[in-house]
Design a protein around this motif. Structure first.
Motif, PDB file in Angstrom:
ATOM      1  N   TYR A 415       0.841  -1.195   0.000  1.00  0.00           N
ATOM      2  CA  TYR A 415       0.000   0.000   0.000  1.00  0.00           C
ATOM      3  C   TYR A 415       0.877   1.246   0.000  1.00  0.00           C
ATOM      4  N   ALA A 416       1.938   1.247   0.812  1.00  0.00           N
ATOM      5  CA  ALA A 416       2.848   2.389   0.852  1.00  0.00           C
ATOM      6  C   ALA A 416       3.536   2.591  -0.493  1.00  0.00           C
ATOM      7  N   LEU A 417       3.940   1.493  -1.126  1.00  0.00           N
ATOM      8  CA  LEU A 417       4.571   1.585  -2.444  1.00  0.00           C
ATOM      9  C   LEU A 417       3.606   2.175  -3.459  1.00  0.00           C
ATOM     10  N   ASN A 418       2.363   1.757  -3.416  1.00  0.00           N
ATOM     11  CA  ASN A 418       1.336   2.308  -4.306  1.00  0.00           C
ATOM     12  C   ASN A 418       1.177   3.807  -4.085  1.00  0.00           C
ATOM     13  N   GLN A 419       1.106   4.199  -2.809  1.00  0.00           N
ATOM     14  CA  GLN A 419       0.968   5.624  -2.485  1.00  0.00           C
ATOM     15  C   GLN A 419       2.175   6.420  -2.980  1.00  0.00           C
ATOM     16  N   GLN A 420       3.348   5.808  -2.941  1.00  0.00           N
ATOM     17  CA  GLN A 420       4.573   6.507  -3.309  1.00  0.00           C
ATOM     18  C   GLN A 420       4.715   6.686  -4.813  1.00  0.00           C
ATOM     19  N   VAL A 421       4.401   5.650  -5.591  1.00  0.00           N
ATOM     20  CA  VAL A 421       4.675   5.708  -7.032  1.00  0.00           C
ATOM     21  C   VAL A 421       3.433   5.969  -7.865  1.00  0.00           C
ATOM     22  N   GLY A 422       2.245   5.812  -7.294  1.00  0.00           N
ATOM     23  CA  GLY A 422       1.013   5.972  -8.054  1.00  0.00           C
ATOM     24  C   GLY A 422       0.522   4.651  -8.612  1.00  0.00           C
ATOM     25  N   GLU A 445      15.469  -8.743  -1.851  1.00  0.00           N
ATOM     26  CA  GLU A 445      16.448  -7.911  -2.566  1.00  0.00           C
ATOM     27  C   GLU A 445      16.113  -7.839  -4.047  1.00  0.00           C
ATOM     28  N   GLN A 446      15.680  -8.947  -4.618  1.00  0.00           N
ATOM     29  CA  GLN A 446      15.298  -8.932  -6.027  1.00  0.00           C
ATOM     30  C   GLN A 446      14.067  -8.060  -6.252  1.00  0.00           C
ATOM     31  N   PHE A 447      13.121  -8.083  -5.316  1.00  0.00           N
ATOM     32  CA  PHE A 447      11.938  -7.239  -5.478  1.00  0.00           C
ATOM     33  C   PHE A 447      12.316  -5.762  -5.423  1.00  0.00           C
ATOM     34  N   ILE A 448      13.218  -5.402  -4.528  1.00  0.00           N
ATOM     35  CA  ILE A 448      13.653  -4.002  -4.435  1.00  0.00           C
ATOM     36  C   ILE A 448      14.293  -3.567  -5.746  1.00  0.00           C
ATOM     37  N   ARG A 449      15.203  -4.381  -6.255  1.00  0.00           N
ATOM     38  CA  ARG A 449      15.853  -4.034  -7.527  1.00  0.00           C
ATOM     39  C   ARG A 449      14.834  -3.966  -8.657  1.00  0.00           C
ATOM     40  N   ASP A 453      14.105  -0.879 -11.134  1.00  0.00           N
ATOM     41  CA  ASP A 453      14.266  -1.048 -12.581  1.00  0.00           C
ATOM     42  C   ASP A 453      13.007  -0.648 -13.345  1.00  0.00           C
ATOM     43  N   VAL A 454      11.848  -1.057 -12.843  1.00  0.00           N
ATOM     44  CA  VAL A 454      10.595  -0.805 -13.554  1.00  0.00           C
ATOM     45  C   VAL A 454      10.263   0.679 -13.568  1.00  0.00           C
ATOM     46  N   THR A 455      10.503   1.369 -12.466  1.00  0.00           N
ATOM     47  CA  THR A 455      10.121   2.786 -12.353  1.00  0.00           C
ATOM     48  C   THR A 455      11.237   3.750 -12.716  1.00  0.00           C
ATOM     49  N   GLY A 456      12.486   3.289 -12.668  1.00  0.00           N
ATOM     50  CA  GLY A 456      13.623   4.180 -12.845  1.00  0.00           C
ATOM     51  C   GLY A 456      13.862   5.085 -11.650  1.00  0.00           C
ATOM     52  N   ASP A 457      13.199   4.807 -10.556  1.00  0.00           N
ATOM     53  CA  ASP A 457      13.290   5.648  -9.349  1.00  0.00           C
ATOM     54  C   ASP A 457      14.251   4.992  -8.358  1.00  0.00           C
ATOM     55  N   ARG A 458      15.480   5.489  -8.290  1.00  0.00           N
ATOM     56  CA  ARG A 458      16.473   4.917  -7.394  1.00  0.00           C
ATOM     57  C   ARG A 458      16.129   5.154  -5.929  1.00  0.00           C
ATOM     58  N   GLY A 459      15.308   6.138  -5.662  1.00  0.00           N
ATOM     59  CA  GLY A 459      14.902   6.401  -4.293  1.00  0.00           C
ATOM     60  C   GLY A 459      14.061   5.284  -3.694  1.00  0.00           C
ATOM     61  N   LEU A 460      13.503   4.417  -4.550  1.00  0.00           N
ATOM     62  CA  LEU A 460      12.700   3.316  -4.036  1.00  0.00           C
ATOM     63  C   LEU A 460      13.549   2.286  -3.292  1.00  0.00           C
ATOM     64  N   ASP A 461      14.849   2.269  -3.559  1.00  0.00           N
ATOM     65  CA  ASP A 461      15.711   1.343  -2.828  1.00  0.00           C
ATOM     66  C   ASP A 461      15.658   1.648  -1.338  1.00  0.00           C
ATOM     67  N   ARG A 462      15.915   2.882  -0.952  1.00  0.00           N
ATOM     68  CA  ARG A 462      15.869   3.265   0.457  1.00  0.00           C
ATOM     69  C   ARG A 462      14.438   3.208   0.989  1.00  0.00           C
ATOM     70  N   PHE A 463      13.480   3.619   0.179  1.00  0.00           N
ATOM     71  CA  PHE A 463      12.071   3.604   0.602  1.00  0.00           C
ATOM     72  C   PHE A 463      11.635   2.199   1.001  1.00  0.00           C
ATOM     73  N   LEU A 464      11.898   1.210   0.145  1.00  0.00           N
ATOM     74  CA  LEU A 464      11.463  -0.149   0.429  1.00  0.00           C
ATOM     75  C   LEU A 464      12.274  -0.777   1.563  1.00  0.00           C
TER      76      LEU A 464
END
Length: 486
Positions: A415-422, A445-449, A453-464
């Protein structure tokens, strides 16, 4: 799986204190013995002794002859495997079986049965050592009783009619057959299950045909051509009725319902086609060649056995306002066919990515039907999750299986990921995940990467990482007012 359980209920390492005396069979041959392949497990963080190393299984062929009411059975399992190192001996997981004979590549093999932390270890010594990369076959003949005492917890569930069904998650497939009992090992399967007159047999995969016997019994033959880990084993011999149908895209559906209660359960299992259409719109084509629900009065839980979800009869009651809210559980288990069955955790510490999506999408389905509100559920989870993190570990680092951190906490991460990326990017992350890792195993770790990769948002690494591994909840995007209970 639906019910949140303590590790004692789930099976596995919690039974390490069980006391047992080693049982010896044909003595191991006088050759070099490698204690390490299998004896120390494959390194699962939650079940350190689960599974066996030194080889990879590609196929199981199980013949299982079960007698209802007395619960006696005989079995023959033929295992096709490949050595991943030189082996003078190797282990299989087993519990509650009397071993009658073992062969490797058709030749009599030595074997020894000894207690393990959650069951027993069957150490097999081939007549000749196995070399790295070499394919080999193992045949184990065995017998036992479904209600006999085990060293660990049992995977057997029994109904009022004298039959049984298997609920093997997370480490109880070894109460049905000797195997490599770890989610990181996936194989294709064939089943040949006998059932007396008046009973039917069930198993994962497609029913190929029945072979009648002179006494009125029959052998039911099934094939599962997509790979499956042992924990999703779904065999049964019950007094039931097969009900058939097809999905909106033509997928064959087959369900088993209690004999004599077809009129009660036929409308319920008929909802499966609509559930499939709803989920296929989100994730793409169903990952297997058939699906169905086995409704059994001997079970009180719900379990995502691959291609054949097992559910107790107790689930199917409308709520206080008359709505069939049990359908959210049906959607939960069907979601697992993508998340957990097709894309399988490499070890049990990754279980949030089984239970998180199943819990999340069941809530979304309930909201679309007007039965509940996702944000309300997530807000309630947010308020309590800090305390759960402290007691049971964060969603990505659970201390045991079955807790709210894995189920509701895993859903909250999504849910948080959805809120963050749309919504659009979130849908793409989830759809591409099950497409990319179909028929394989995964880690957090694979899910984080993957999300990066899918969004191009490197900030999702720290977020997740903060959401999955942090000691406390990060702020919820879009809901700055959400607070943890103090």
């Amino acid at each position: 799986m639906t019910t949140r359980r303590s590790v004692l209920q789930f099976g596995g390492a919690a039974v390490a204190a069980a006391v047992a005396v080693p049982v010896l069979g044909t003595p191991a041959l006088a050759r070099g013995f490698d204690p390490e392949p299998g004896s120390a497990g494959v390194g699962d963080p939650l079940f350190p002794t689960l599974g066996n190393g030194g080889y990879e299984v590609s196929h199981y062929d199980l013949t299982f002859d079960f007698t209802p009411v007395t619960y006696d059975f005989t079995g023959v399992v033929k295992i096709s495997a490949r050595a991943t190192q030189d082996l003078s001996a190797f282990n299989l997981d087993t519990d509650g079986h009397t071993i009658d004979a073992v062969t490797v590549d058709g030749h009599r093999a030595g074997w020894e049965l000894s207690p393990g932390s959650s069951g027993q270890e069957l150490t097999v010594t081939p007549a000749r050592p196995l070399h790295n990369h070499r394919p080999f076959t193992v045949e184990v003949r065995y017998h036992g009783n479904g209600k006999a005492k085990r060293l660990g917890l049992t995977g057997w569930v029994f109904g009022s009619e004298g039959g049984f069904a298997s609920a093997a998650q997370s480490s109880r497939a070894d109460t049905f057959l000797p195997c490599n009992d770890t989610p990181s090992s996936k194989a294709t399967w064939a089943f040949h299950i006998s059932a007396p007159q008046g009973y039917v047999a069930a198993a994962n995969g497609e029913l190929l045909h029945r072979t009648p016997r002179a006494d009125g019994s029959a052998v039911w033959h099934f094939a599962l051509r997509e790979r499956m880990p042992t924990e999703l084993l779904g065999i049964a011999v019950v007094k039931g009725t097969y009900l058939y149908g097809t999905s909106h895209t033509g997928l064959p559906l087959r369900h088993i319902v209690p004999q004599g209660q077809e009129d009660t359960y036929a409308p319920i299992v008929a909802r499966t086609a609509d559930h499939l259409a709803w989920l296929e719109a989100k994730f793409g084509r169903f990952p297997f060649s058939t699906y169905g629900v086995h409704i059994y009065d001997g079970y009180t839980d719900a379990l995502e056995n691959q291609t054949l979800t097992l559910m107790g009869t107790n689930w199917f009651k409308p709520n206080a306002t008359g709505n069939p809210t049990y359908e959210t559980t049906m959607v939960h288990e069907m979601t697992h066919q993508w998340f957990g069955d097709s894309v399988t955790p490499h070890d049990w510490q990754q279980a949030w990515l089984n239970e998180g999506p199943a819990t999340y999408y069941a809530a979304v389905y309930g909201e679309e039907r007007g039965w509940s509100v996702v944000a309300d559920k997530m807000k309630a989870t947010y308020a309590t999750l800090d305390a759960v993190r402290a007691a049971d570990g964060p969603p990505g680092l659970p201390k045991a299986l079955g807790g709210a951190n894995i189920y509701d906490g895993g859903a909250l991460v999504l849910y948080a990921l959805n809120q963050q990326v749309g919504q659009r990017k979130f849908d793409r992350i989830m759809r591409e995940w099950v497409k990319r890792f179909k028929d394989s195993t995964y880690t957090s770790e694979q899910f984080i990467r993957h999300a990066v990769d899918v969004t191009g948002d490197r900030g999702l690494d720290r977020f997740l990482r903060d959401w999955l591994f942090g000691a406390t909840n990060p702020p919820m995007p879009g809901h700055p007012d959400w607070k943890a209970n103090v």
